[in-house]
Design a protein around this motif. Structure first.
Motif, mmCIF file in Angstrom:
data_model
loop_
_atom_site.group_PDB
_atom_site.id
_atom_site.type_symbol
_atom_site.label_atom_id
_atom_site.label_comp_id
_atom_site.label_asym_id
_atom_site.label_seq_id
_atom_site.Cartn_x
_atom_site.Cartn_y
_atom_site.Cartn_z
ATOM 1 N N PHE A 112 40.750 42.639 44.366
ATOM 2 C CA PHE A 112 40.368 41.469 43.574
ATOM 3 C C PHE A 112 39.212 41.821 42.644
ATOM 4 O O PHE A 112 39.232 41.505 41.442
ATOM 5 N N LEU A 113 38.200 42.503 43.184
ATOM 6 C CA LEU A 113 37.043 42.889 42.370
ATOM 7 C C LEU A 113 37.436 43.878 41.278
ATOM 8 O O LEU A 113 36.917 43.821 40.162
ATOM 9 N N ASN A 114 38.348 44.777 41.599
ATOM 10 C CA ASN A 114 38.802 45.745 40.611
ATOM 11 C C ASN A 114 39.525 45.044 39.458
ATOM 12 O O ASN A 114 39.316 45.382 38.285
ATOM 13 N N ASN A 151 23.580 42.016 36.818
ATOM 14 C CA ASN A 151 23.324 40.608 36.515
ATOM 15 C C ASN A 151 24.536 39.861 35.974
ATOM 16 O O ASN A 151 24.431 38.697 35.593
ATOM 17 N N ILE A 152 25.684 40.519 35.965
ATOM 18 C CA ILE A 152 26.907 39.849 35.538
ATOM 19 C C ILE A 152 27.329 38.817 36.592
ATOM 20 O O ILE A 152 27.296 39.083 37.791
ATOM 21 N N TYR A 153 27.717 37.657 36.107
ATOM 22 C CA TYR A 153 28.184 36.597 37.004
ATOM 23 C C TYR A 153 29.657 36.775 37.337
ATOM 24 O O TYR A 153 30.435 37.275 36.523
ATOM 25 N N ILE A 154 30.023 36.320 38.529
ATOM 26 C CA ILE A 154 31.419 36.296 38.930
ATOM 27 C C ILE A 154 31.678 35.064 39.790
ATOM 28 O O ILE A 154 30.881 34.717 40.672
ATOM 29 N N TYR A 155 32.762 34.370 39.490
ATOM 30 C CA TYR A 155 33.267 33.321 40.373
ATOM 31 C C TYR A 155 34.295 33.969 41.301
ATOM 32 O O TYR A 155 35.063 34.832 40.871
ATOM 33 N N TYR A 156 34.312 33.536 42.536
ATOM 34 C CA TYR A 156 35.267 34.128 43.470
ATOM 35 C C TYR A 156 35.663 33.095 44.541
ATOM 36 O O TYR A 156 34.876 32.237 44.928
ATOM 37 N N PRO A 157 36.909 33.191 45.038
ATOM 38 C CA PRO A 157 37.382 32.292 46.087
ATOM 39 C C PRO A 157 37.138 32.900 47.471
ATOM 40 O O PRO A 157 36.465 33.930 47.601
ATOM 41 N N SER A 158 37.720 32.309 48.498
ATOM 42 C CA SER A 158 37.617 32.856 49.852
ATOM 43 C C SER A 158 38.300 34.221 49.923
ATOM 44 O O SER A 158 39.104 34.567 49.057
ATOM 45 N N LEU A 159 37.983 34.986 50.953
ATOM 46 C CA LEU A 159 38.554 36.327 51.099
ATOM 47 C C LEU A 159 40.084 36.259 51.176
ATOM 48 O O LEU A 159 40.777 37.082 50.570
ATOM 49 N N SER A 160 40.611 35.292 51.907
ATOM 50 C CA SER A 160 42.072 35.186 52.032
ATOM 51 C C SER A 160 42.720 34.888 50.681
ATOM 52 O O SER A 160 43.787 35.417 50.360
ATOM 53 N N LYS A 164 45.300 37.111 48.391
ATOM 54 C CA LYS A 164 46.532 36.500 47.899
ATOM 55 C C LYS A 164 46.690 36.764 46.402
ATOM 56 O O LYS A 164 47.780 37.125 45.925
ATOM 57 N N ILE A 165 45.594 36.616 45.656
ATOM 58 C CA ILE A 165 45.628 36.856 44.207
ATOM 59 C C ILE A 165 45.907 38.324 43.912
ATOM 60 O O ILE A 165 46.759 38.656 43.085
ATOM 61 N N SER A 166 45.187 39.232 44.586
ATOM 62 C CA SER A 166 45.344 40.657 44.299
ATOM 63 C C SER A 166 46.738 41.159 44.695
ATOM 64 O O SER A 166 47.316 42.008 44.019
ATOM 65 N N SER A 167 47.292 40.599 45.784
ATOM 66 C CA SER A 167 48.642 40.986 46.201
ATOM 67 C C SER A 167 49.671 40.551 45.165
ATOM 68 O O SER A 167 50.581 41.318 44.805
ATOM 69 N N PHE A 168 49.515 39.330 44.680
ATOM 70 C CA PHE A 168 50.425 38.816 43.652
ATOM 71 C C PHE A 168 50.328 39.655 42.383
ATOM 72 O O PHE A 168 51.341 40.049 41.789
ATOM 73 N N LEU A 169 49.098 39.952 41.958
ATOM 74 C CA LEU A 169 48.897 40.733 40.735
ATOM 75 C C LEU A 169 49.432 42.157 40.871
ATOM 76 O O LEU A 169 49.967 42.724 39.919
ATOM 77 N N SER A 170 49.287 42.731 42.059
ATOM 78 C CA SER A 170 49.797 44.090 42.274
ATOM 79 C C SER A 170 51.303 44.150 42.065
ATOM 80 O O SER A 170 51.827 45.078 41.434
ATOM 81 N N LYS A 171 51.995 43.148 42.596
ATOM 82 C CA LYS A 171 53.452 43.111 42.457
ATOM 83 C C LYS A 171 53.863 42.866 41.012
ATOM 84 O O LYS A 171 54.734 43.545 40.465
ATOM 85 N N ASN A 389 43.661 35.045 33.732
ATOM 86 C CA ASN A 389 43.786 33.649 34.157
ATOM 87 C C ASN A 389 43.649 33.480 35.666
ATOM 88 O O ASN A 389 43.062 32.505 36.136
ATOM 89 N N LEU A 390 44.194 34.427 36.426
ATOM 90 C CA LEU A 390 44.112 34.319 37.888
ATOM 91 C C LEU A 390 42.747 34.748 38.414
ATOM 92 O O LEU A 390 42.227 34.172 39.371
ATOM 93 N N ILE A 391 42.151 35.748 37.763
ATOM 94 C CA ILE A 391 40.910 36.313 38.286
ATOM 95 C C ILE A 391 39.713 35.441 37.923
ATOM 96 O O ILE A 391 38.645 35.545 38.536
#
Length: 399
Positions: A112-114, A151-160, A164-171, A389-391
């Motif tokens: 997800f971070l990548n 100092n860059i900002y990032i919004y992020y969801p829960s680990l799960s 889910k996002i990174s798995s979808f994007l990988s596919k 859009n997803l990240i």
């Protein structure tokens, strides 16, 4: 990175906000066994192992100070903020200390971070934060300093949800990359098919050879410069990759070199990189011009030879040989082509029906290539927007 890079009203409500300094730590780990470690390179296609025995890539004099990156850690190029890249290492090995080796803290998905970091290369947001001009401490280019990065900002969801996002994007991105790769392979195969047919024609026909100077005219169309008129200079890739344009310049800004206009249908031959086979057929004029010392404009005698035939001929081994033999001079890539000598060379010229067969194949391939490249660009843009859009929390992963 300020929050203006996010559309805050579109970020999902349950996403949290943080700075990268609370998520990553920089690794400065080296290896005492550096002589025995894999030597790695960060490329646009990922992190690859360098083959030092074949002098592949840049070889460092001393790897003792190189960073020991571990499988699953992230490597980022902070110096080339437009053409650089960031990716997860699939190996343990040594990477240049000029890059950032990043270790995510717990409760964060490395994929997800990548994707987040890659999306900032896509959106060119890192570039707006770069620093430059200095020539010491690795900051000789437009660089994202460690302080700016932290100092860059990032919004992020829960680990799960991250997983889910990174798995979808990988596919999805794997599918997109597969289609792009197959499309690029088809372009290459079409070119190989043309060359094979071309070479078969030459091998199977008792073809008379003719000096090039009897087949073409060397064209000059010098421009008359006007200070308030805009001109577009062009350059050229190697055979088959076409022409690219420089930014428009006023007539008073073209420098001391002389320039010629190019027109639709011109056969353009590089005057400096011709030993690599840089040759192209001009498809449109649009006020384009080329430096007379860097390019030669040829017009074929249509009753004797077609431009498409000559274009294909210069891509063959024999054509490369002639270009190479007539590009003597200074060492390196900038060996000038002696056009006068080249025009004295004899080349095989098949009957017009065979030339037209080649021309039809060339045109067919060019039409396919235009559509294929457009398809590739659309897929690449889709890939970028999907990740972005997803990240950034604009959309959720489809069920």
């Amino acid at each position: 990175m300020s929050l203006e890079f996010y559309e805050k009203n579109k970020v999902l409500k349950d996403w949290k906000l943080s700075r990268l300094k609370y998520i990553f730590k920089f690794s400065e780990e080296t290896s005492l066994q550096f002589q025995n470690e894999k030597n790695l390179a960060l490329t646009k296609t990922g992190i690859l192992e360098k083959n030092i025995t074949s002098n592949e890539g840049q070889i460092a004099k001393d790897y003792e100070k190189y960073i020991f990156i571990k499988k699953g850690q992230i490597c980022m190029n902070p110096m080339d903020l437009l053409s650089g890249w960031v990716d997860i290492s699939p190996f343990n090995g040594l990477i240049s200390p000029a890059y950032y080796t990043l270790i995510p803290k717990e409760n964060f998905d490395v994929k997800f971070l990548n994707y987040f970091l890659q999306s900032n290369y896509y959106r060119e947001t890192f570039f707006t934060l770069g620093k430059g001009v200095a020539s010491h401490d690795n900051y000789g280019r437009w660089v994202l300093t460690p302080e700016e990065f932290k100092n860059i900002y990032i919004y992020y969801p829960s680990l799960s949800e991250q997983k889910k996002i990174s798995s979808f994007l990988s596919k999805k991105t794997s599918n997109i990359d597969f289609i792009i790769k197959k499309t690029q392979q088809k372009i290459s195969l079409n070119k190989e098919k043309i060359l094979k047919i071309f070479e078969d024609i030459l091998l199977n026909q008792n073809i008379k050879k003719t000096k090039i100077k009897y087949l073409v005219k060397l064209i000059e169309r010098p421009i008359t410069r006007e200070p308030n008129k805009t001109y577009t200079k062009i350059g050229m890739y190697n055979w088959g990759k076409g022409i690219f344009k420089y930014q428009s310049q006023n007539g008073s800004e073209l420098g001391d070199s002389s320039f010629n206009y190019i027109k639709d249908g011109d056969l353009l031959l590089s005057g400096q990189f011709s030993w690599e086979g840089a040759v192209s057929i001009v498809e449109s004029e649009h006020n384009n011009c080329v430096a007379s010392h860097r390019f030669h404009i040829l017009n074929s005698e249509k009753s004797k030879v077609l431009n498409e035939y000559l274009w294909t001929y210069f891509a063959t081994q024999e054509g490369h040989f002639y270009l190479n033999e007539n590009s003597k001079g200074s060492a390196g890539r900038n060996r000038p082509l002696n056009i006068s000598n080249l025009l004295k060379e004899k080349i095989p010229v098949p009957e017009m029906s065979k030339q037209k067969e080649i021309k039809n194949l060339v045109i067919e391939n060019k039409n396919y290539e235009k559509l294929a490249k457009k398809k590739i660009e659309i897929l690449k843009e889709y890939r970028k927007s999907l990740i972005s859009n997803l990240i950034t929390g604009k959309f959720t992963v489809p069920e």
